[in-house]
Design an enzyme around this catalytic site. Structure first.
Site, PDB file in Angstrom:
ATOM      1  N   LEU A  19       0.818  -1.207   0.000  1.00 15.96           N
ATOM      2  CA  LEU A  19       0.000   0.000   0.000  1.00 15.96           C
ATOM      3  C   LEU A  19       0.850   1.254   0.000  1.00 15.96           C
ATOM      4  CD1 LEU A  19      -2.698  -1.029   2.653  1.00 15.96           C
ATOM      5  CD2 LEU A  19      -2.890  -1.102   0.157  1.00 15.96           C
ATOM      6  N   ALA A  21       5.230   2.820   1.119  1.00 13.27           N
ATOM      7  CA  ALA A  21       6.529   2.576   1.731  1.00 13.27           C
ATOM      8  C   ALA A  21       7.190   3.906   2.021  1.00 13.27           C
ATOM      9  CB  ALA A  21       7.417   1.733   0.811  1.00 13.27           C
ATOM     10  N   GLY A  22       8.028   3.918   3.043  1.00 20.62           N
ATOM     11  CA  GLY A  22       8.741   5.123   3.418  1.00 20.62           C
ATOM     12  C   GLY A  22       9.940   4.767   4.257  1.00 20.62           C
ATOM     13  N   GLY A  25       9.140   2.209   7.105  1.00 18.20           N
ATOM     14  CA  GLY A  25       8.861   0.816   6.792  1.00 18.20           C
ATOM     15  C   GLY A  25       7.888   0.697   5.640  1.00 18.20           C
ATOM     16  N   VAL A  27       4.013  -0.657   4.268  1.00 17.53           N
ATOM     17  CA  VAL A  27       2.647  -0.930   4.685  1.00 17.53           C
ATOM     18  C   VAL A  27       1.988  -1.789   3.612  1.00 17.53           C
ATOM     19  CG1 VAL A  27       0.409   0.028   5.325  1.00 17.53           C
ATOM     20  CG2 VAL A  27       2.508   1.259   5.923  1.00 17.53           C
ATOM     21  N   LYS A  41       1.961  -2.795   8.924  1.00 16.77           N
ATOM     22  CA  LYS A  41       3.210  -2.060   8.740  1.00 16.77           C
ATOM     23  C   LYS A  41       4.370  -2.881   9.269  1.00 16.77           C
ATOM     24  CE  LYS A  41       5.642   2.249   9.200  1.00 16.77           C
ATOM     25  NZ  LYS A  41       5.531   3.706   9.300  1.00 16.77           N
ATOM     26  N   ASP A 135       4.831  12.449  10.691  1.00 12.83           N
ATOM     27  CA  ASP A 135       4.827  12.319   9.224  1.00 12.83           C
ATOM     28  C   ASP A 135       3.416  12.569   8.689  1.00 12.83           C
ATOM     29  OD1 ASP A 135       5.827  11.957   6.686  1.00 12.83           O
ATOM     30  OD2 ASP A 135       5.715   9.775   6.748  1.00 12.83           O
TER      31      ASP A 135
END
Length: 650
Positions: A19, A21-22, A25, A27, A41, A135
């Site tokens: 779904l 990413a960052g 981590g 998701v 996550k 965030d």
């Protein structure tokens, strides 16, 4: 785990499509054995390798669990000890704000106002809980039919690692960062969330962020050196965004302050309601229902509508009460110490008939730690430190009697019927029960619950109940419930309920066990020989707390993260729903004097209800996000854990 790939299964979940990413981590959409979809996550390896990360992750998951479901995606499962650590939340229906603006253009009028108000409510509640998002961005705001919901908040962001990851990637999204987050000059906290809110508001109103750029360096340069571009943001949102985007974090308003302004602009009806709440909260007034007036008649200051009394100023925890040494001496009465008046609220014996609910605001007692679970005995109040390893003991006036070291992460408290023993269940690996002699505050025994293997549990901490001479502890990791001899902590038996245990409560018939499983929730009864769970009845699978009701019924508080229906539900021994109050957001329940006290975790308001009908008896206004409520055995004193304070109502 390699960050190049995600596992096929995690805990009880089958990992599906990515779904998002960052730096924190990945998701994924995931599915459990029942077919329920969640957002899963998976934390990045470098965060999990931080020695302090897992402890912070554990604390923040537990705090996140208490967040009201109307503001955020609810945490439904987690494993801080996993490899990798992970957290699962409800999968929300609706587009993200990012997609809504991209596909439909800027928001206008009521749609923009609804977004701003919803985000401020979420941030204010989050900040009162000691959480920071860190965030907030359009991709982390989901526009659901119930309003805007915030996802992916601070539980997966390592403290102290706020600017760059080890690979050099920016942690956070540059266009919505605060300056102190971008240059590493300060730890991002609530003020950084407010800055991000201002940037999100501008994007929603204009279609572009206030610091646009083609590259990350260009965006960061504008953020650190140039004024924000507010474009066509309409008033009053334009002025609000400008305040939020101030460069110095100390000059930005808080989310709570901004929410107050929005509410004051909301029209006469909203202003009158807010003023009434402020008056009630400020004076300690109680709004009474007709049920109690019929049973007890009018009393001093109780006219069936409202009454007020002056509030005592804050009391500092740390000064012992009259004649009480910080550690208590052996041989003292377990219920009352010297100098305590048996006629004063909270010092009397257990009530056998309904009494007027507490109505006068007492002291707001400062604590040396965040307030967690609270339990009240005759003349004593016990407050757990959920982040440390202690329990603070106070008298009913708010003076500190002493503190006792019990071990890390005390998650639940219970008193023996005679008040001589305090039992705490630790959210440790393995789950542990600790017994404390309340006369001298000495630990008299400990026992581990289970073998100690890690698992998907920590979002549901253990619970503890005392039934006669038996202590029962739930172990969500097992899942199991274990009974111990109250005097020796010798194991008496282990039972495996049909559903993973969520909460336990002592009842006339034994111990009630509420649980959740892929087949749905259950309420079952455990009793001697403590190895067999009796026939159960269907129940919600999102139970937060439960207490026994009349005639063998059980009263549960629901989170509302399964079907969107939370509040209170009274379930008979035949499984029939006798009464329901979906209008009450309740996370914790306290009982005394034939009444049930339901705590709203967002406002700290306590609604007193008739346990047989769930009709409102009284409402005691709160003053902010609260973690727990306890009622003195005599029913004449109430204790609400709020932040680093304990609010006393008499």
């Amino acid at each position: 785990m390699s960050d190049a790939a995600s596992p096929a299964t995690v805990g009880d979940y089958r990992v599906g499509r990515l779904l998002g990413a960052g730096a924190g981590g990945r998701v994924h959409e995931a599915v459990d054995a029942r077919g329920r979809r969640v957002a899963l996550k998976l934390v990045r390896t470098e965060h999990a390798a931080d020695p302090g990360f897992r402890a912070r992750f554990r604390r923040e998951v537990e705090a996140a669990r208490r967040m009201p479901s109307r503001y955020t995606a609810q945490v439904v499962d987690a494993d801080p000890d996993g490899d990798p650590p992970w957290v699962a939340t409800t999968l929300l229906a609706g587009p993200t704000l990012e997609r809504r603006v991209r596909d439909g253009g800027p928001l206008r009028g009521r749609e923009l106002a609804r977004l701003a108000t919803g985000l401020l409510r979420a941030l204010a509640a989050m900040h009162r809980a000691g959480l920071a998002h860190r965030d907030l961005k359009p991709a982390n705001v989901v526009l659901t039919p119930r309003g805007p919901m915030v996802v992916d908040f601070g539980i997966a962001h390592a403290s102290g690692d706020t600017r760059m990851t080890r690979t050099g990637a920016t942690l956070g999204t540059p266009a919505y960062m605060a300056p102190e987050q971008a240059d590493g000059s300060a730890e991002p906290g609530p003020a950084a969330d407010v800055h991000a809110f201002g940037a999100v508001l501008v994007l929603a109103a204009t279609g572009a962020p206030p610091y646009a750029g083609d590259t990350v360096p260009a965006v960061l340069y504008r953020l650190l050196h140039e004024a924000p571009e507010l474009g066509t943001t309409p008033e009053p949102w334009r002025a609000m965004a400008a305040e939020c985007l101030r460069r110095a974090p100390g000059t930005r308003p808080s989310a709570a302050e901004l929410l107050g302004r929005v509410r004051r602009r909301g029209g006469t009806r909203v202003a009158v309601a807010a003023a009434l709440v402020a008056v009630v909260a400020g004076t300690g007034a109680v709004l009474l229902g007709p049920w109690l007036a019929e049973r007890i008649g009018p009393g001093p200051g109780l006219d069936g509508t409202a009454t007020s009394a002056g509030s005592a100023g804050p009391a500092e925890a740390g000064s012992p009460g009259p004649g009480l040494a910080p550690g208590l001496g052996p041989g003292l009465d377990p219920g009352l110490g010297p100098g305590l008046d048996p006629a004063a609220p909270g010092n009397g014996p257990a009530a056998t008939a309904p009494v007027p609910p507490p109505s006068v605001a007492g002291p707001v007692v400062a604590l040396p730690h965040t307030a967690g679970r609270v339990v009240a005995g005759v003349g004593r109040v016990y407050v757990a430190d959920p982040e440390g390893g202690t329990v603070t003991v106070l008298d009913t006036a708010g003076a500190t009697v002493g503190r006792v070291e019990v071990g890390r992460f005390p998650a639940a408290l219970a008193l023996s019927p005679d008040g001589t023993r305090l039992y705490t269940a630790l959210s440790s690996t393995p789950v542990r029960v600790v017994a404390v002699d309340t006369r001298n505050l000495a630990v008299t025994g400990t026992a581990d619950v289970g073998a100690g293997s890690a698992g998907a549990d920590i979002v549901r901490p253990p619970d503890v109940a005392v039934a006669g001479g038996t202590v029962v502890v739930s172990d969500p990791r097992g899942p199991r419930v274990v009974a111990f001899d109250a005097a020796t902590l010798r194991p008496l038996g282990t039972a495996d309920p049909a559903a993973r245990p969520l909460a336990v409560a002592a009842a006339d018939s034994g111990v009630l066990v509420a649980g959740a499983s892929p087949g749905g929730g259950r309420i079952e009864t455990l009793g001697p020989p403590w190895t067999v769970i009796g026939p159960g009845v269907p129940a919600p699978e999102d139970v937060l707390d439960l207490v026994p009701g009349p005639d063998g019924a059980a009263l549960v508080a629901r989170a509302g993260n399964v079907d969107g229906v939370g509040g209170l539900r009274l379930i008979g021994p035949d499984g029939a729903v006798r009464a329901e109050r979906p209008d009450l957001d309740a996370v914790r329940l306290g009982t005394a004097a034939g009444l049930v006290h339901a705590l709203d975790p967002t406002t700290g308001t306590v609604t007193v209800v008739d346990p047989g009908t769930l009709g409102t008896v009284a409402r005691i206004a709160g003053d902010g996000l609260a973690a727990d409520v306890a009622v003195a055995p005599d029913g004449r004193a109430l204790y609400v854990a709020t932040g680093r304070t304990l609010r006393i109502v008499r």
